[in-house]
Design a protein around this motif. Structure first.
Motif, PDB file in Angstrom:
ATOM      1  N   TYR A  74      -1.232  78.523 -30.972  1.00 19.96           N
ATOM      2  CA  TYR A  74      -1.882  78.567 -29.666  1.00 19.96           C
ATOM      3  C   TYR A  74      -1.774  77.204 -28.960  1.00 19.96           C
ATOM      4  CZ  TYR A  74      -5.826  78.247 -26.429  1.00 19.96           C
ATOM      5  OH  TYR A  74      -6.611  78.008 -25.339  1.00 19.96           O
ATOM      6  N   LYS A  75      -2.209  76.161 -29.662  1.00 22.67           N
ATOM      7  CA  LYS A  75      -2.197  74.830 -29.058  1.00 22.67           C
ATOM      8  C   LYS A  75      -0.779  74.371 -28.729  1.00 22.67           C
ATOM      9  CE  LYS A  75      -6.531  73.296 -30.998  1.00 22.67           C
ATOM     10  NZ  LYS A  75      -7.250  72.425 -31.915  1.00 22.67           N
ATOM     11  N   LYS A  76       0.181  74.691 -29.606  1.00 22.12           N
ATOM     12  CA  LYS A  76       1.570  74.308 -29.338  1.00 22.12           C
ATOM     13  C   LYS A  76       2.093  74.999 -28.077  1.00 22.12           C
ATOM     14  CE  LYS A  76       3.070  73.204 -34.020  1.00 22.12           C
ATOM     15  NZ  LYS A  76       4.007  73.532 -35.103  1.00 22.12           N
ATOM     16  N   GLY A  77       1.692  76.238 -27.880  1.00 25.32           N
ATOM     17  CA  GLY A  77       2.111  76.975 -26.687  1.00 25.32           C
ATOM     18  C   GLY A  77       1.542  76.379 -25.416  1.00 25.32           C
ATOM     19  N   ILE A  78       0.271  75.997 -25.463  1.00 29.68           N
ATOM     20  CA  ILE A  78      -0.365  75.374 -24.304  1.00 29.68           C
ATOM     21  C   ILE A  78       0.299  74.027 -24.015  1.00 29.68           C
ATOM     22  CG2 ILE A  78      -2.534  74.443 -23.378  1.00 29.68           C
ATOM     23  CD1 ILE A  78      -2.481  77.546 -23.691  1.00 29.68           C
ATOM     24  N   GLU A  79       0.535  73.244 -25.073  1.00 30.91           N
ATOM     25  CA  GLU A  79       1.178  71.936 -24.903  1.00 30.91           C
ATOM     26  C   GLU A  79       2.595  72.082 -24.338  1.00 30.91           C
ATOM     27  OE1 GLU A  79       0.918  70.126 -28.772  1.00 30.91           O
ATOM     28  OE2 GLU A  79      -1.258  69.871 -28.609  1.00 30.91           O
ATOM     29  N   ALA A  80       3.345  73.043 -24.844  1.00 34.05           N
ATOM     30  CA  ALA A  80       4.708  73.257 -24.346  1.00 34.05           C
ATOM     31  C   ALA A  80       4.679  73.634 -22.867  1.00 34.05           C
ATOM     32  CB  ALA A  80       5.408  74.339 -25.165  1.00 34.05           C
ATOM     33  N   SER A  81       3.726  74.454 -22.484  1.00 32.20           N
ATOM     34  CA  SER A  81       3.609  74.845 -21.083  1.00 32.20           C
ATOM     35  C   SER A  81       3.275  73.638 -20.212  1.00 32.20           C
ATOM     36  CB  SER A  81       2.533  75.922 -20.921  1.00 32.20           C
ATOM     37  OG  SER A  81       2.415  76.301 -19.578  1.00 32.20           O
ATOM     38  N   GLN A  82       2.384  72.788 -20.686  1.00 29.50           N
ATOM     39  CA  GLN A  82       2.020  71.588 -19.927  1.00 29.50           C
ATOM     40  C   GLN A  82       3.210  70.653 -19.758  1.00 29.50           C
ATOM     41  OE1 GLN A  82      -1.283  70.272 -22.334  1.00 29.50           O
ATOM     42  NE2 GLN A  82      -2.770  71.419 -21.115  1.00 29.50           N
ATOM     43  N   LYS A  83       4.128  70.686 -20.725  1.00 32.05           N
ATOM     44  CA  LYS A  83       5.342  69.865 -20.657  1.00 32.05           C
ATOM     45  C   LYS A  83       6.466  70.570 -19.907  1.00 32.05           C
ATOM     46  CE  LYS A  83       4.342  67.508 -24.997  1.00 32.05           C
ATOM     47  NZ  LYS A  83       4.693  67.385 -26.416  1.00 32.05           N
ATOM     48  N   LEU A 137       3.134  81.310 -27.620  1.00 34.28           N
ATOM     49  CA  LEU A 137       2.008  82.092 -27.133  1.00 34.28           C
ATOM     50  C   LEU A 137       2.123  83.564 -27.517  1.00 34.28           C
ATOM     51  CD1 LEU A 137       1.563  80.327 -23.703  1.00 34.28           C
ATOM     52  CD2 LEU A 137       0.003  80.218 -25.659  1.00 34.28           C
ATOM     53  N   GLU A 138       3.330  84.109 -27.521  1.00 35.97           N
ATOM     54  CA  GLU A 138       3.510  85.493 -27.970  1.00 35.97           C
ATOM     55  C   GLU A 138       3.033  85.628 -29.419  1.00 35.97           C
ATOM     56  OE1 GLU A 138       4.161  88.248 -26.485  1.00 35.97           O
ATOM     57  OE2 GLU A 138       5.467  87.889 -24.770  1.00 35.97           O
ATOM     58  N   LYS A 139       3.421  84.657 -30.255  1.00 38.75           N
ATOM     59  CA  LYS A 139       3.010  84.677 -31.666  1.00 38.75           C
ATOM     60  C   LYS A 139       1.503  84.489 -31.794  1.00 38.75           C
ATOM     61  CE  LYS A 139       7.474  83.199 -33.385  1.00 38.75           C
ATOM     62  NZ  LYS A 139       8.322  82.062 -33.670  1.00 38.75           N
ATOM     63  N   ALA A 140       0.948  83.577 -31.006  1.00 37.50           N
ATOM     64  CA  ALA A 140      -0.492  83.299 -31.078  1.00 37.50           C
ATOM     65  C   ALA A 140      -1.305  84.531 -30.693  1.00 37.50           C
ATOM     66  CB  ALA A 140      -0.845  82.135 -30.164  1.00 37.50           C
ATOM     67  N   LEU A 141      -0.829  85.282 -29.711  1.00 37.58           N
ATOM     68  CA  LEU A 141      -1.572  86.459 -29.257  1.00 37.58           C
ATOM     69  C   LEU A 141      -1.559  87.589 -30.284  1.00 37.58           C
ATOM     70  CD1 LEU A 141      -0.626  86.355 -25.495  1.00 37.58           C
ATOM     71  CD2 LEU A 141      -2.947  86.249 -26.438  1.00 37.58           C
ATOM     72  N   GLU A 142      -0.663  87.522 -31.257  1.00 40.51           N
ATOM     73  CA  GLU A 142      -0.640  88.511 -32.336  1.00 40.51           C
ATOM     74  C   GLU A 142      -1.676  88.186 -33.404  1.00 40.51           C
ATOM     75  OE1 GLU A 142       3.359  88.533 -33.805  1.00 40.51           O
ATOM     76  OE2 GLU A 142       4.183  89.284 -31.922  1.00 40.51           O
ATOM     77  N   LYS A 143      -2.226  86.975 -33.350  1.00 39.99           N
ATOM     78  CA  LYS A 143      -3.179  86.523 -34.362  1.00 39.99           C
ATOM     79  C   LYS A 143      -4.592  86.574 -33.806  1.00 39.99           C
ATOM     80  CE  LYS A 143       0.244  83.664 -36.550  1.00 39.99           C
ATOM     81  NZ  LYS A 143       0.880  82.412 -36.631  1.00 39.99           N
ATOM     82  N   GLU A 144      -5.532  86.232 -34.662  1.00 43.67           N
ATOM     83  CA  GLU A 144      -6.931  86.186 -34.247  1.00 43.67           C
ATOM     84  C   GLU A 144      -7.188  84.931 -33.426  1.00 43.67           C
ATOM     85  OE1 GLU A 144      -9.468  88.454 -34.799  1.00 43.67           O
ATOM     86  OE2 GLU A 144      -7.857  89.749 -35.498  1.00 43.67           O
ATOM     87  N   SER A 161     -10.067  83.254 -30.433  1.00 44.90           N
ATOM     88  CA  SER A 161     -11.365  83.471 -29.796  1.00 44.90           C
ATOM     89  C   SER A 161     -11.113  84.156 -28.451  1.00 44.90           C
ATOM     90  CB  SER A 161     -12.084  82.140 -29.589  1.00 44.90           C
ATOM     91  OG  SER A 161     -11.472  81.401 -28.547  1.00 44.90           O
ATOM     92  N   ALA A 162     -12.142  84.715 -27.881  1.00 45.73           N
ATOM     93  CA  ALA A 162     -12.004  85.398 -26.595  1.00 45.73           C
ATOM     94  C   ALA A 162     -11.472  84.445 -25.525  1.00 45.73           C
ATOM     95  CB  ALA A 162     -13.334  86.003 -26.169  1.00 45.73           C
ATOM     96  N   LYS A 163     -11.992  83.233 -25.495  1.00 44.37           N
ATOM     97  CA  LYS A 163     -11.563  82.252 -24.486  1.00 44.37           C
ATOM     98  C   LYS A 163     -10.109  81.825 -24.729  1.00 44.37           C
ATOM     99  CE  LYS A 163     -12.599  79.945 -20.837  1.00 44.37           C
ATOM    100  NZ  LYS A 163     -12.807  80.689 -19.603  1.00 44.37           N
ATOM    101  N   GLU A 164      -9.742  81.622 -26.004  1.00 41.17           N
ATOM    102  CA  GLU A 164      -8.353  81.251 -26.321  1.00 41.17           C
ATOM    103  C   GLU A 164      -7.396  82.357 -25.896  1.00 41.17           C
ATOM    104  OE1 GLU A 164      -8.722  78.336 -30.220  1.00 41.17           O
ATOM    105  OE2 GLU A 164      -8.724  80.511 -30.520  1.00 41.17           O
ATOM    106  N   LYS A 165      -7.776  83.610 -26.149  1.00 41.52           N
ATOM    107  CA  LYS A 165      -6.910  84.730 -25.782  1.00 41.52           C
ATOM    108  C   LYS A 165      -6.741  84.801 -24.266  1.00 41.52           C
ATOM    109  CE  LYS A 165      -5.999  89.570 -26.485  1.00 41.52           C
ATOM    110  NZ  LYS A 165      -6.379  90.838 -27.066  1.00 41.52           N
ATOM    111  N   GLU A 166      -7.839  84.589 -23.555  1.00 42.49           N
ATOM    112  CA  GLU A 166      -7.783  84.602 -22.092  1.00 42.49           C
ATOM    113  C   GLU A 166      -6.828  83.518 -21.579  1.00 42.49           C
ATOM    114  OE1 GLU A 166     -10.820  83.824 -18.326  1.00 42.49           O
ATOM    115  OE2 GLU A 166     -11.633  83.990 -20.348  1.00 42.49           O
ATOM    116  N   ILE A 167      -6.974  82.314 -22.081  1.00 40.72           N
ATOM    117  CA  ILE A 167      -6.130  81.194 -21.641  1.00 40.72           C
ATOM    118  C   ILE A 167      -4.681  81.405 -22.080  1.00 40.72           C
ATOM    119  CG2 ILE A 167      -5.712  78.715 -21.948  1.00 40.72           C
ATOM    120  CD1 ILE A 167      -8.831  78.443 -22.038  1.00 40.72           C
ATOM    121  N   ALA A 168      -4.479  81.885 -23.305  1.00 37.30           N
ATOM    122  CA  ALA A 168      -3.124  82.123 -23.802  1.00 37.30           C
ATOM    123  C   ALA A 168      -2.403  83.157 -22.952  1.00 37.30           C
ATOM    124  CB  ALA A 168      -3.164  82.569 -25.264  1.00 37.30           C
ATOM    125  N   LEU A 169      -3.108  84.214 -22.574  1.00 35.83           N
ATOM    126  CA  LEU A 169      -2.464  85.290 -21.819  1.00 35.83           C
ATOM    127  C   LEU A 169      -2.084  84.842 -20.408  1.00 35.83           C
ATOM    128  CD1 LEU A 169      -1.480  88.171 -21.954  1.00 35.83           C
ATOM    129  CD2 LEU A 169      -3.778  88.936 -21.345  1.00 35.83           C
TER     130      LEU A 169
END
Length: 75
Positions: A1-10, A20-27, A29-37
């Motif tokens: 999740y964090k790597k996906g957010i960091e890559a997007s910021q870069k 992020l696709e991989k992160a969304l397949e995992k558990e 938090s509700a807020k993390e899922k919202e931000i990831a999506l």
């Protein structure tokens, strides 16, 4: 999740999509899922993959219609 957010910021949207696709397949938090999506949808948009962007924005609006990010999903 964090790597996906960091890559997007870069602005490395290809990596962001993968992470992020991989992160969304995992558990997440509700807020993390919202931000990831929304970040994933934006990454697709920035890669000019408008079809996948539209699908992810639509999914986001269905799941999070009251999100402060919802306005970003309308295009």
């Amino acid at each position: 999740y964090k790597k996906g957010i960091e890559a997007s910021q870069k602005k490395d949207y290809g990596k962001a999509i993968d992470y992020l696709e991989k992160a969304l397949e995992k558990e997440l938090s509700a807020k993390e899922k919202e931000i990831a999506l929304i970040t994933l949808a934006n990454a697709y948009f920035n890669e000019k993959d408008f079809e996948n962007a539209a699908l992810k924005y639509e999914e986001f609006l269905t799941l999070y219609p009251a999100s402060p990010f919802a306005k970003d999903a309308l295009f």
